[in-house]
Design a protein around this motif. Structure first.
Motif, PDB file in Angstrom:
ATOM      1  N   GLN A 115      10.942   1.147   7.224  1.00  0.00           N
ATOM      2  CA  GLN A 115      12.325   1.374   6.808  1.00  0.00           C
ATOM      3  C   GLN A 115      12.569   0.829   5.409  1.00  0.00           C
ATOM      4  O   GLN A 115      13.233   1.468   4.590  1.00  0.00           O
ATOM      5  N   SER A 116      12.014  -0.328   5.115  1.00  0.00           N
ATOM      6  CA  SER A 116      12.157  -0.912   3.781  1.00  0.00           C
ATOM      7  C   SER A 116      11.537  -0.008   2.719  1.00  0.00           C
ATOM      8  O   SER A 116      12.121   0.206   1.648  1.00  0.00           O
ATOM      9  N   VAL A 117      10.369   0.546   3.014  1.00  0.00           N
ATOM     10  CA  VAL A 117       9.711   1.462   2.074  1.00  0.00           C
ATOM     11  C   VAL A 117      10.538   2.719   1.893  1.00  0.00           C
ATOM     12  O   VAL A 117      10.710   3.206   0.770  1.00  0.00           O
ATOM     13  N   ARG A 118      11.074   3.263   2.973  1.00  0.00           N
ATOM     14  CA  ARG A 118      11.921   4.466   2.871  1.00  0.00           C
ATOM     15  C   ARG A 118      13.129   4.222   1.974  1.00  0.00           C
ATOM     16  O   ARG A 118      13.543   5.097   1.223  1.00  0.00           O
ATOM     17  N   GLU A 119      13.714   3.022   2.067  1.00  0.00           N
ATOM     18  CA  GLU A 119      14.874   2.687   1.234  1.00  0.00           C
ATOM     19  C   GLU A 119      14.500   2.560  -0.233  1.00  0.00           C
ATOM     20  O   GLU A 119      15.278   2.924  -1.117  1.00  0.00           O
ATOM     21  N   LYS A 120      13.303   2.053  -0.507  1.00  0.00           N
ATOM     22  CA  LYS A 120      12.853   1.866  -1.885  1.00  0.00           C
ATOM     23  C   LYS A 120      12.273   3.134  -2.496  1.00  0.00           C
ATOM     24  O   LYS A 120      12.269   3.285  -3.710  1.00  0.00           O
ATOM     25  N   GLY A 144      10.213  -3.081  15.864  1.00  0.00           N
ATOM     26  CA  GLY A 144       9.106  -3.981  15.564  1.00  0.00           C
ATOM     27  C   GLY A 144       8.935  -4.231  14.077  1.00  0.00           C
ATOM     28  O   GLY A 144       9.611  -3.631  13.236  1.00  0.00           O
ATOM     29  N   ASP A 145       7.998  -5.113  13.757  1.00  0.00           N
ATOM     30  CA  ASP A 145       7.722  -5.465  12.361  1.00  0.00           C
ATOM     31  C   ASP A 145       7.350  -4.243  11.518  1.00  0.00           C
ATOM     32  O   ASP A 145       7.801  -4.108  10.381  1.00  0.00           O
ATOM     33  N   ILE A 146       6.527  -3.375  12.083  1.00  0.00           N
ATOM     34  CA  ILE A 146       6.087  -2.208  11.309  1.00  0.00           C
ATOM     35  C   ILE A 146       7.252  -1.260  11.051  1.00  0.00           C
ATOM     36  O   ILE A 146       7.388  -0.730   9.946  1.00  0.00           O
ATOM     37  N   ALA A 147       8.112  -1.071  12.041  1.00  0.00           N
ATOM     38  CA  ALA A 147       9.300  -0.226  11.839  1.00  0.00           C
ATOM     39  C   ALA A 147      10.169  -0.777  10.715  1.00  0.00           C
ATOM     40  O   ALA A 147      10.696  -0.012   9.892  1.00  0.00           O
ATOM     41  N   ALA A 148      10.302  -2.094  10.633  1.00  0.00           N
ATOM     42  CA  ALA A 148      11.091  -2.712   9.562  1.00  0.00           C
ATOM     43  C   ALA A 148      10.429  -2.508   8.203  1.00  0.00           C
ATOM     44  O   ALA A 148      11.113  -2.223   7.206  1.00  0.00           O
ATOM     45  N   ILE A 149       9.111  -2.613   8.153  1.00  0.00           N
ATOM     46  CA  ILE A 149       8.389  -2.396   6.901  1.00  0.00           C
ATOM     47  C   ILE A 149       8.551  -0.949   6.449  1.00  0.00           C
ATOM     48  O   ILE A 149       8.844  -0.669   5.280  1.00  0.00           O
ATOM     49  N   VAL A 196       7.468   8.779   5.160  1.00  0.00           N
ATOM     50  CA  VAL A 196       6.617   7.846   5.904  1.00  0.00           C
ATOM     51  C   VAL A 196       6.936   8.015   7.384  1.00  0.00           C
ATOM     52  O   VAL A 196       8.087   7.929   7.788  1.00  0.00           O
ATOM     53  N   SER A 197       5.909   8.263   8.171  1.00  0.00           N
ATOM     54  CA  SER A 197       6.084   8.369   9.615  1.00  0.00           C
ATOM     55  C   SER A 197       5.035   7.504  10.301  1.00  0.00           C
ATOM     56  O   SER A 197       4.085   7.051   9.669  1.00  0.00           O
ATOM     57  N   THR A 198       5.219   7.269  11.591  1.00  0.00           N
ATOM     58  CA  THR A 198       4.262   6.467  12.348  1.00  0.00           C
ATOM     59  C   THR A 198       3.772   7.258  13.562  1.00  0.00           C
ATOM     60  O   THR A 198       4.453   8.151  14.053  1.00  0.00           O
ATOM     61  N   ALA A 216       0.830  -1.207   0.000  1.00  0.00           N
ATOM     62  CA  ALA A 216       0.000   0.000   0.000  1.00  0.00           C
ATOM     63  C   ALA A 216       0.863   1.256   0.000  1.00  0.00           C
ATOM     64  O   ALA A 216       0.579   2.218  -0.723  1.00  0.00           O
ATOM     65  N   LEU A 217       1.924   1.252   0.776  1.00  0.00           N
ATOM     66  CA  LEU A 217       2.810   2.419   0.812  1.00  0.00           C
ATOM     67  C   LEU A 217       3.551   2.595  -0.511  1.00  0.00           C
ATOM     68  O   LEU A 217       3.655   3.704  -1.036  1.00  0.00           O
ATOM     69  N   LEU A 218       4.048   1.500  -1.059  1.00  0.00           N
ATOM     70  CA  LEU A 218       4.794   1.586  -2.321  1.00  0.00           C
ATOM     71  C   LEU A 218       3.908   2.031  -3.487  1.00  0.00           C
ATOM     72  O   LEU A 218       4.406   2.608  -4.456  1.00  0.00           O
ATOM     73  N   ALA A 219       2.604   1.794  -3.382  1.00  0.00           N
ATOM     74  CA  ALA A 219       1.679   2.166  -4.456  1.00  0.00           C
ATOM     75  C   ALA A 219       1.264   3.638  -4.408  1.00  0.00           C
ATOM     76  O   ALA A 219       0.607   4.116  -5.335  1.00  0.00           O
ATOM     77  N   LEU A 220       1.635   4.353  -3.364  1.00  0.00           N
ATOM     78  CA  LEU A 220       1.252   5.767  -3.260  1.00  0.00           C
ATOM     79  C   LEU A 220       1.932   6.595  -4.340  1.00  0.00           C
ATOM     80  O   LEU A 220       3.026   6.249  -4.798  1.00  0.00           O
ATOM     81  N   PRO A 221       1.320   7.706  -4.740  1.00  0.00           N
ATOM     82  CA  PRO A 221       1.914   8.559  -5.769  1.00  0.00           C
ATOM     83  C   PRO A 221       3.275   9.120  -5.342  1.00  0.00           C
ATOM     84  O   PRO A 221       3.589   9.181  -4.149  1.00  0.00           O
ATOM     85  N   GLU A 222       4.027   9.552  -6.318  1.00  0.00           N
ATOM     86  CA  GLU A 222       5.345  10.140  -6.073  1.00  0.00           C
ATOM     87  C   GLU A 222       5.251  11.299  -5.085  1.00  0.00           C
ATOM     88  O   GLU A 222       4.295  12.060  -5.084  1.00  0.00           O
ATOM     89  N   SER A 223       6.245  11.401  -4.233  1.00  0.00           N
ATOM     90  CA  SER A 223       6.383  12.467  -3.227  1.00  0.00           C
ATOM     91  C   SER A 223       5.259  12.477  -2.187  1.00  0.00           C
ATOM     92  O   SER A 223       4.958  13.518  -1.606  1.00  0.00           O
ATOM     93  N   SER A 224       4.647  11.330  -1.947  1.00  0.00           N
ATOM     94  CA  SER A 224       3.581  11.240  -0.954  1.00  0.00           C
ATOM     95  C   SER A 224       4.126  11.422   0.459  1.00  0.00           C
ATOM     96  O   SER A 224       5.299  11.184   0.732  1.00  0.00           O
ATOM     97  N   ASN A 225       3.231  11.818   1.337  1.00  0.00           N
ATOM     98  CA  ASN A 225       3.520  11.936   2.760  1.00  0.00           C
ATOM     99  C   ASN A 225       2.552  11.006   3.478  1.00  0.00           C
ATOM    100  O   ASN A 225       1.367  11.319   3.584  1.00  0.00           O
TER     101      ASN A 225
END
Length: 94
Positions: free
Chosen positions: A64-69, A57-62, A75-77, A30-39
């Motif tokens: 972080q992975s999205v931020r790298e890609k 936790g699992d969500i922090a890892a997810i 992306v914040s929590t 869902a995060l990766l599918a967001l439009p360019e420059s999304s917040n």
């Protein structure tokens, strides 16, 4: 509409098979599918930190992975629900 922006339900993980389609999309997808420059803001709807929510936790890892890609997006929590000013009132109401 109440928040003034789109909100989507997601899950951290899922099993294969159509009988598990009730969970919605995976958080990472869902995060990766967001439009360019999304917040994006991921709401941690957990009572307390643990294996899924919070630092390491699992969500922090997810996230972080999205931020790298997707360096183009932010992306914040949120914090977990424990300690939220409205939590006790909400629990009494229910």
């Amino acid at each position: 509409a109440r928040l003034g922006r789109p909100v989507s339900a997601c899950c951290m993980e899922r099993r294969e098979g159509s009988e598990y389609d009730f969970n919605g999309p995976l958080l990472e997808d869902a995060l990766l599918a967001l439009p360019e420059s999304s917040n994006a803001r991921v709401a941690l709807l957990f009572l307390q930190e643990g294996r899924h929510a919070g630092p390491g936790g699992d969500i922090a890892a997810i996230v972080q992975s999205v931020r790298e890609k997707r360096a183009d997006m932010t992306v914040s929590t949120t914090k977990v629900l424990a300690g939220h000013a409205c939590l006790i009132d909400l629990l009494f109401e229910r």
